[in-house]
Design an enzyme around this catalytic site. Structure first.
Site, PDB file in Angstrom:
ATOM      1  CE1 TYR A   1      -3.066   3.061   0.857  1.00  0.00           C
ATOM      2  CE2 TYR A   1      -2.498   2.772   3.174  1.00  0.00           C
ATOM      3  CZ  TYR A   1      -3.135   3.489   2.167  1.00  0.00           C
ATOM      4  OH  TYR A   1      -3.847   4.608   2.478  1.00  0.00           O
TER       5      TYR A   1
ATOM      6  CG  ASP B   1      11.176 -13.710   1.379  1.00  0.00           C
ATOM      7  OD1 ASP B   1      11.704 -13.245   2.414  1.00  0.00           O
ATOM      8  OD2 ASP B   1      10.041 -14.211   1.356  1.00  0.00           O
TER       9      ASP B   1
ATOM     10  CE1 TYR C   1       4.713  -3.260  11.966  1.00  0.00           C
ATOM     11  CE2 TYR C   1       3.519  -1.822  13.477  1.00  0.00           C
ATOM     12  CZ  TYR C   1       4.174  -2.027  12.280  1.00  0.00           C
ATOM     13  OH  TYR C   1       4.297  -0.981  11.395  1.00  0.00           O
TER      14      TYR C   1
ATOM     15  CE  LYS D   1       7.805  -1.617  10.591  1.00  0.00           C
ATOM     16  NZ  LYS D   1       8.309  -1.545   9.213  1.00  0.00           N
TER      17      LYS D   1
ATOM     18  CG  PHE E   1       0.763   9.131  14.231  1.00  0.00           C
ATOM     19  CD1 PHE E   1       2.145   9.335  14.106  1.00  0.00           C
ATOM     20  CD2 PHE E   1       0.226   9.174  15.499  1.00  0.00           C
ATOM     21  CE1 PHE E   1       2.948   9.576  15.222  1.00  0.00           C
ATOM     22  CE2 PHE E   1       1.020   9.424  16.617  1.00  0.00           C
ATOM     23  CZ  PHE E   1       2.378   9.626  16.476  1.00  0.00           C
TER      24      PHE E   1
ATOM     25  CG  LEU F   1     -12.186   3.058  11.205  1.00  0.00           C
ATOM     26  CD1 LEU F   1     -13.250   2.133  11.769  1.00  0.00           C
ATOM     27  CD2 LEU F   1     -11.979   4.261  12.134  1.00  0.00           C
TER      28      LEU F   1
ATOM     29  CB  SER G   1      -5.662  -7.079  22.636  1.00  0.00           C
ATOM     30  OG  SER G   1      -4.316  -7.112  22.886  1.00  0.00           O
ATOM     31  N   GLY G   2      -4.489  -3.898  22.734  1.00  0.00           N
ATOM     32  CA  GLY G   2      -3.408  -3.034  22.252  1.00  0.00           C
ATOM     33  C   GLY G   2      -3.856  -1.629  21.878  1.00  0.00           C
TER      34      GLY G   2
HETATM   35  N1  UDP Z   1     -11.538   0.065  14.611  1.00  0.00           N
HETATM   36  C1  UDP Z   1     -12.840  -0.312  14.892  1.00  0.00           C
HETATM   37  N2  UDP Z   1     -13.411  -1.286  14.124  1.00  0.00           N
HETATM   38  C2  UDP Z   1     -12.769  -1.892  13.078  1.00  0.00           C
HETATM   39  C3  UDP Z   1     -11.448  -1.484  12.790  1.00  0.00           C
HETATM   40  C4  UDP Z   1     -10.858  -0.506  13.577  1.00  0.00           C
HETATM   41  O1  UDP Z   1     -13.461   0.197  15.821  1.00  0.00           O
HETATM   42  O2  UDP Z   1     -13.351  -2.787  12.437  1.00  0.00           O
HETATM   43  C5  UDP Z   1     -10.900   1.119  15.415  1.00  0.00           C
HETATM   44  C6  UDP Z   1      -9.665   0.634  16.168  1.00  0.00           C
HETATM   45  O3  UDP Z   1     -10.015   0.098  17.417  1.00  0.00           O
HETATM   46  C7  UDP Z   1      -8.864   1.927  16.285  1.00  0.00           C
HETATM   47  C8  UDP Z   1      -9.258   2.732  15.042  1.00  0.00           C
HETATM   48  O4  UDP Z   1     -10.460   2.128  14.549  1.00  0.00           O
HETATM   49  O5  UDP Z   1      -9.275   2.653  17.413  1.00  0.00           O
HETATM   50  C9  UDP Z   1      -8.212   2.688  13.943  1.00  0.00           C
HETATM   51  O6  UDP Z   1      -7.870   1.325  13.736  1.00  0.00           O
HETATM   52  P1  UDP Z   1      -6.920   0.860  12.543  1.00  0.00           P
HETATM   53  O7  UDP Z   1      -6.802  -0.643  12.637  1.00  0.00           O
HETATM   54  O8  UDP Z   1      -7.413   1.423  11.259  1.00  0.00           O
HETATM   55  O9  UDP Z   1      -5.534   1.556  12.850  1.00  0.00           O
HETATM   56  P2  UDP Z   1      -4.576   1.507  14.156  1.00  0.00           P
HETATM   57  O10 UDP Z   1      -4.875   2.759  14.916  1.00  0.00           O
HETATM   58  O11 UDP Z   1      -4.866   0.253  14.917  1.00  0.00           O
HETATM   59  O12 UDP Z   1      -3.207   1.527  13.566  1.00  0.00           O
END
Ligand code: UDP
Length: 331
Positions: free
Chosen positions: A11, A51, A141, A145, A169, A190, A282-283
């Site tokens: 991407y 690879d 992960y 990094k 970000f 998201l 989680s996380g």
């Molecule tokens: N999120 C959500 N539902 C989804 C995917 C993501 O509520 O199906 C929320 C996720 O918990 C986070 C925000 O959207 O707070 C952005 O998530 P994404 O995975 O896009 O990016 P991240 O911040 O994890 O790198």
């Protein structure tokens, strides 16, 4: 310049490749196509299917080309998966970067850009987050990094390799021409998931948690357009000519909650986008917003896509015209 782009079929790598070629640079893309797409690679780039774990192939690559710089995107990228399967991340990301850096050192390449992450800031003390914030990886992960950033510090000391770590970000959006964009399988991010609801590919969005310490209870993130990220890579590559390594936090500087993203997507697509609330993931932390003043001051970078609506519009333009992405999804 002649630039090696690892993960150039992915991407972010494919968008940066596009910008490099537009600016007249020569690009060699090295990608194993596990997550990337051959069709995402600009036709003027030289594509090598390879690879980073294959040291012999890397030796051949550096013997066949003289690179002025390397941009390193190739890695596994999922926070959640890295906690379920840490060995995949530690083996592939760390060993892959080690092999690449060994080849870079042997070939006396002088400039290196690392695709790093905001997942280095697990418990930020100050929002927005600048480069002085303590580095506390939030996942395996993020740790990979962190290790890559530390390896680069030693590469500079030992081999005079000048590097720039760009800690992204939330990369989002797509090329405004709509020919390349985000295509992960399975998708976890998201904005693409919300747009898959708008396309009728999912019934609803599940919001992970409604009790975060934010005004509407959903997590706040800093969404930055992939081409703004791309610009930063090119500026960083050029800036390394001054012989100084650096790190930058890279975001648009505005935070949006999950609900605000959904509202924006409703406005852009005209679809009601039904939602449900589920468990926290989680996380996840309450708020992650970048302070990108350092790259603005030092390199003159600034985001052109500074409204979420523009970012979502470009993503929608890609998804609605390519509902199945590049059409090569491996199930
Ligand atoms: N999120 C959500 N539902 C989804 C995917 C993501 O509520 O199906 C929320 C996720 O918990 C986070 C925000 O959207 O707070 C952005 O998530 P994404 O995975 O896009 O990016 P991240 O911040 O994890 O790198």
């Amino acid at each position: 310049m002649k630039v090696l782009v690892t993960g150039g079929a992915g991407y972010i790598g494919s968008h940066v490749t596009e910008l490099l070629i537009e600016r007249g640079h020569q690009v060699v893309v090295y990608d194993n196509l596990v997550a990337g797409h051959r069709a995402a690679v600009h036709p003027h780039a030289t594509f090598v299917h390879g690879d980073l774990l294959d040291q012999e192939q890397l030796t051949d690559l550096f013997a066949s080309h003289t690179f002025d710089g390397v941009m390193h995107f190739a890695s596994h990228i999922l926070v959640g998966e890295s906690m379920q399967n840490p060995w995949k991340y530690l083996r592939d990301n760390v060993a892959g970067t080690t092999n690449l850096l060994e080849a870079v050192a042997s070939a006396h390449v002088r400039r290196f850009i690392l695709s790093s992450t905001a997942n280095l800031f697990d418990k930020p003390q100050h929002i927005p987050i600048n480069e002085d914030e303590p580095l506390i990886p939030g996942s395996v992960y993020g740790e990979t990094k962190f290790i890559a950033e530390r390896m680069l510090m030693w590469m500079d000391k030992l081999y005079e390799l000048k590097y720039c770590c760009l800690r992204y970000f939330n990369a989002s959006g797509a090329h405004p021409k709509g020919h390349i964009g985000e295509d992960h399988y399975p998708e976890t991010h998201l904005i693409p998931i919300v747009l898959q609801v708008a396309l009728g590919q999912r019934d609803h969005l599940t919001i992970y948690g409604s009790d975060y310490n934010t005004p509407d209870g959903t997590c706040i993130r800093d969404y930055i357009h992939v081409l703004d990220l791309g610009e930063a890579h090119i500026m960083a590559l050029e800036a390394l000519a001054d012989g100084r390594s650096r790190v930058y936090n890279l975001g648009s500087g505005s935070g949006y909650s999950v609900l605000e993203v959904v509202e924006t997507a409703r406005a852009v697509t005209g679809h009601p986008i039904p939602l449900q609330y589920g468990q926290r993931r989680s996380g996840d932390v309450d708020v992650l917003v970048a302070d990108s003043s350092r790259i603005k001051q030092e390199l003159g970078w600034s985001p052109k896509y500074d409204h979420l609506q523009r970012i979502v519009e470009t993503a929608w333009n890609w998804h609605k015209n390519h509902p199945y992405g590049f059409g090569d999804r491996k199930k």
